[in-house]
Design a protein around this motif. Structure first.
Motif, PDB file in Angstrom:
ATOM      1  N   SER A  17       0.865  -1.182   0.000  1.00 42.70           N
ATOM      2  CA  SER A  17       0.000   0.000   0.000  1.00 42.70           C
ATOM      3  C   SER A  17       0.897   1.226   0.000  1.00 42.70           C
ATOM      4  O   SER A  17       2.070   1.150   0.411  1.00 42.70           O
ATOM      5  N   PRO A  18       0.396   2.370  -0.456  1.00 40.51           N
ATOM      6  CA  PRO A  18       1.211   3.595  -0.409  1.00 40.51           C
ATOM      7  C   PRO A  18       1.660   3.919   1.008  1.00 40.51           C
ATOM      8  O   PRO A  18       2.794   4.366   1.222  1.00 40.51           O
ATOM      9  N   GLU A  19       0.774   3.685   1.987  1.00 46.85           N
ATOM     10  CA  GLU A  19       1.111   4.002   3.383  1.00 46.85           C
ATOM     11  C   GLU A  19       2.248   3.100   3.891  1.00 46.85           C
ATOM     12  O   GLU A  19       3.152   3.575   4.595  1.00 46.85           O
ATOM     13  N   LEU A  20       2.205   1.798   3.521  1.00 52.13           N
ATOM     14  CA  LEU A  20       3.249   0.884   3.972  1.00 52.13           C
ATOM     15  C   LEU A  20       4.597   1.267   3.364  1.00 52.13           C
ATOM     16  O   LEU A  20       5.619   1.304   4.066  1.00 52.13           O
ATOM     17  N   MET A  35      -7.976  -1.642 -10.391  1.00 45.39           N
ATOM     18  CA  MET A  35      -7.627  -0.351 -10.951  1.00 45.39           C
ATOM     19  C   MET A  35      -8.570   0.763 -10.498  1.00 45.39           C
ATOM     20  O   MET A  35      -8.186   1.918 -10.417  1.00 45.39           O
ATOM     21  N   GLU A  36      -9.803   0.419 -10.195  1.00 46.76           N
ATOM     22  CA  GLU A  36     -10.762   1.447  -9.786  1.00 46.76           C
ATOM     23  C   GLU A  36     -10.445   1.987  -8.398  1.00 46.76           C
ATOM     24  O   GLU A  36     -10.739   3.136  -8.081  1.00 46.76           O
ATOM     25  N   ASN A  37      -9.825   1.140  -7.553  1.00 40.11           N
ATOM     26  CA  ASN A  37      -9.509   1.553  -6.192  1.00 40.11           C
ATOM     27  C   ASN A  37      -8.054   1.938  -6.003  1.00 40.11           C
ATOM     28  O   ASN A  37      -7.650   2.354  -4.925  1.00 40.11           O
ATOM     29  N   CYS A  38      -7.231   1.774  -7.071  1.00 37.58           N
ATOM     30  CA  CYS A  38      -5.828   2.135  -6.956  1.00 37.58           C
ATOM     31  C   CYS A  38      -5.676   3.640  -6.824  1.00 37.58           C
ATOM     32  O   CYS A  38      -6.362   4.412  -7.511  1.00 37.58           O
ATOM     33  N   VAL A  39      -4.781   4.070  -5.938  1.00 40.03           N
ATOM     34  CA  VAL A  39      -4.579   5.490  -5.691  1.00 40.03           C
ATOM     35  C   VAL A  39      -3.852   6.111  -6.868  1.00 40.03           C
ATOM     36  O   VAL A  39      -2.849   5.587  -7.336  1.00 40.03           O
ATOM     37  N   SER A  40      -4.346   7.215  -7.346  1.00 37.95           N
ATOM     38  CA  SER A  40      -3.702   7.921  -8.451  1.00 37.95           C
ATOM     39  C   SER A  40      -2.490   8.672  -7.952  1.00 37.95           C
ATOM     40  O   SER A  40      -2.408   9.074  -6.799  1.00 37.95           O
ATOM     41  N   ALA A  41      -1.529   8.890  -8.855  1.00 38.70           N
ATOM     42  CA  ALA A  41      -0.324   9.624  -8.480  1.00 38.70           C
ATOM     43  C   ALA A  41      -0.567  11.127  -8.452  1.00 38.70           C
ATOM     44  O   ALA A  41       0.267  11.883  -7.989  1.00 38.70           O
ATOM     45  N   SER A  42      -1.711  11.582  -8.954  1.00 40.50           N
ATOM     46  CA  SER A  42      -1.995  13.017  -8.987  1.00 40.50           C
ATOM     47  C   SER A  42      -2.272  13.548  -7.588  1.00 40.50           C
ATOM     48  O   SER A  42      -2.653  12.822  -6.683  1.00 40.50           O
TER      49      SER A  42
END
Length: 723
Positions: free
Chosen positions: A164-167, A382-389
């Protein structure tokens, strides 16, 4: 485009027929068209074969005799386009032996369903469905036959750990404070493992994968026994979409590869995850799905095929091939092709193991066969993946003790700047951090200012920032500014020219800090940029750069297209097509045998026609004609030594089995008869006798006398010889 492809296939088919050895070609004609009338024209005979295949009744009957196993092979042929024989063998290598597959392909070629041709671009031997039968057979050869969704017998209840991005961000914060983390083999040191278990419970395997990946991606670099983050590469990495980040971590955690291979394997991983059906795949089906995706990618422009090395290694291969003679070169290419395909499966297995370890794939349960069933992990949604924006999501809370709670919602790109001045305390659903004087100093080292730091906190903080934290940060900022250590390009100008320098618009934009009168710290990154800056300024009295070291450029991470989740990869448009039933095939064969039994035939004619029926080359009774069988000597006995030798030589040349009959030499009335059957490998001649080396079904080999054999008989197991 489809019309051109079909036209090319017809040309390839006709060319294949015209290039067949005469014995094989005329045997095919006799099987389907009957006795060949003389004089004849070969092209007319090919036209007649094409007319036979174009008739709807014949097309439907040929298709109705296809078994499920044969349809699986045809489905693979359709999916691997162009379909190389070596590739097809590797595709089925987990479930079908190469000899069995070769026999199956041979039979489909005898029945005019498949044909061989040479790929015009690569020169490789390929196979394809006969163009006249494509419309009839392709709806039956559905991809779901070779990519069967699993039937879960026991559901997995264990929650899979995943990235995850947080991890990733929390681990980045950990790497800020801990630099002596790994042993020489890249695994965590004992004290680090204990610390990670305390801060990141049950995340050790995930973090080991991230560490290995960061090392192979050159985000984490070792220097003098310490591991330090390359912040420029880390920020480039964080610019990618989260799904691409996870794919790159999976690939790099498996092994270190080139940039080109990184993109290819990442694309394979994402597309494979996109095509896993809801019920999941067993391991073999998962590998097959990825195999097809990888093979299709081999045609992508600008990307080297899987298994091939870089440009230099390929030049070496070409040079080596040119030194060999033609036969050696062909054998070398054949073995190289098998090695590449073997490497493909080995690479996919290693990649999928890494994907399971990182949560890209998850274990859904076990199938009815007791096999593990895999499904796409949550991080591939893909619908729940966090965008880089960038976003303005509020996920932070700060208490008076400078303790921070971080909730999910931000992308890695947004989290990395926060990690520059926050220390991880504990990671769970909500991660706990703290701000200390030392962590703030590190943030200032990374280029943050009091203003930018406060803006980051205000942007993502749910409530107002505690006033005592604001005061502390300002106090630490003043302390930090009291002494500064610089590293970079310094421009020194004498007093008489300092004014002209400061007023020069080009130089003025590049001045980062005035260290002292006439001494300027420039915001240039390397020697080339510094030289260009001086050239553009027009100040020709400034000489070359003195005693500087050129820093290597940091190359960003390549991006690739993330496919949209489409219809099930295993399903085809023709859902209601019925696959032929075995009972219908058996009824047809029985009907043909009954018709044959009523005919008056010689032993050789009956055997030949029976072989055609059993090989399913006979689709109607019109093909069962005595004059369609070519007369040939298939047995010799008694004192016909030359005939027996000729039979064995023919069998060796055409790879047929032989049957040798022997009688014991006793003078009793009841002599014992021994029959030997097998594949003749070689024939050794002598003045008195000749001996033949026979390979039996159990792979044992033994020499037998030809002269002593009462009867030598050649046994044909295929319609076509050496096809």
């Amino acid at each position: 485009m489809e019309i051109n492809q079909r036209a090319q296939r017809i040309i390839d088919w006709r060319e294949n027929m015209s290039l067949l050895p005469e014995v094989q070609f005329f045997e095919l004609v006799r099987v389907y068209l009957g006795k060949i009338q003389t004089p004849f024209n070969k092209q007319n005979l090919i036209d007649n074969l094409a007319s036979f295949l174009r008739k709807d009744v014949n097309k439907q009957k040929i298709a109705s005799l296809l078994t499920k196993t044969e349809l699986k092979v045809l489905a693979a042929v359709c999916s691997l386009n162009p379909c190389k024989k070596s590739t097809l063998a590797q595709f089925f290598s987990r479930s079908v032996s190469e000899n069995t597959l070769d026999a199956l392909i041979l039979n489909l070629e005898e029945r005019l369903i498949l044909f061989s041709f040479e790929d015009k671009q690569t020169g490789s031997p390929c196979i394809a469905i006969t163009p006249y039968l494509e419309e009839t057979i392709k709806p039956l050869a559905q991809r779901k036959l070779i990519l069967e969704p699993a039937k879960i017998n026991k559901q997995s209840i264990e929650e899979a750990e995943h990235l995850s991005p947080e991890l990733i961000a929390a681990f980045v914060s950990f790497l800020h404070t801990e630099t002596d983390i790994c042993k020489a083999d890249g695994t965590f040191k004992k004290k680090i493992s204990a610390l990670l278990d305390e801060i990141f419970p049950k995340k050790a395997r995930l973090l080991q994968a991230v560490t290995t990946a960061f090392m192979n991606l050159l985000i984490l670099k070792e220097k003098n026994g310490e591991y330090q983050l390359d912040y420029t590469r880390l920020k480039n990495f964080a610019e990618l979409e989260s799904a691409v980040q996870y794919a790159y971590i999976c690939v790099a955690a498996a092994e270190r590869v080139s940039r080109t291979e990184l993109v290819r394997r990442g694309q394979i991983l994402i597309e494979t995850a996109m095509h896993i059906p809801q019920g999941g795949y067993e391991n073999e089906m998962l590998l097959r799905s990825a195999f097809l995706i990888a093979e299709n990618q081999n045609d992508a422009p600008g990307i080297a095929p899987i298994g091939l090395g870089g440009r230099f290694s390929q030049l070496l291969k070409q040079a080596q091939t040119m030194q060999n003679n033609n036969s050696d070169a062909q054998e070398s290419q054949k073995s190289e092709g098998k090695a590449e395909q073997k490497n493909l499966y080995e690479m996919l297995e290693k990649l999928f193991e890494s994907a399971v370890n990182t949560g890209f794939f998850e274990i859904a349960g076990t199938s009815e066969n007791g096999e593990t069933v895999y499904k796409a992990g949550k991080i591939t949604d893909m619908e729940n993946c966090v965008s880089a924006s960038s976003s303005d999501i509020k996920t932070l809370t700060i208490d008076a003790g400078f303790n921070i709670t971080l909730m999910p919602g931000l992308s890695l790109k947004e989290l990395i700047p926060l990690m520059e001045f926050m220390n991880i305390v504990h990671f769970d659903t909500a991660a706990s951090f703290e701000i200390t004087r030392k962590s703030i100093m590190k943030g200032f080292d990374e280029g943050l200012t009091t203003k930018s730091l406060m803006e980051l906190l205000e942007k993502h903080c749910l409530y107002e920032i505690p006033q005592n934290l604001v005061i502390s940060i300002e106090d630490w900022s003043r302390s930090y500014a009291s002494a500064t250590l610089y590293n970079g390009y310094v421009l020194k100008i004498s007093q008489e020219f300092s004014t002209s320098i400061e007023k020069n618009p080009t130089i003025q934009k590049a001045i980062k800090e005035i260290l002292a009168p006439g001494i300027y710290l420039l915001s240039v990154q390397d020697e080339e940029e510094a030289s260009n800056l001086i050239a553009k300024s027009g100040l020709d009295f400034i000489g070359s750069i003195k005693t500087t070291k050129k820093q290597p450029d940091t190359v960003g991470f390549p991006r690739f297209l993330i496919p949209k989740k489409s219809a099930d990869f295993t399903m085809d448009s023709a859902e209601n097509v019925e696959i032929p039933q075995q009972k219908d095939i058996d009824e047809h064969l029985q009907k043909m045998h009954e018709f044959l039994n009523e005919m008056e035939l010689t032993k050789e004619q009956r055997e030949c026609l029976e072989l055609r029926i059993n090989r399913k080359a006979v689709i109607n009774t019109e093909q069962l004609k005595a004059d369609s069988v070519r007369f040939e000597i298939v047995e010799a006995g008694a004192m016909d030594f030359a005939g027996k030798v000729h039979i064995i030589e023919d069998a060796i040349a055409h790879k047929n089995d032989v049957e040798l009959t022997y009688e014991d030499e006793s003078k009793s009335d009841a002599r014992k008869v021994t029959v030997v059957r097998g594949t003749p490998l070689s024939l050794e001649r002598s003045e008195q006798d000749s001996s033949v080396l026979i390979k039996h079904e159990d792979k044992m080999q033994q020499q037998y006398s030809v002269a002593r054999a009462r009867l030598v008989r050649r046994i044909r197991t295929t319609i076509l010889q050496d096809f």
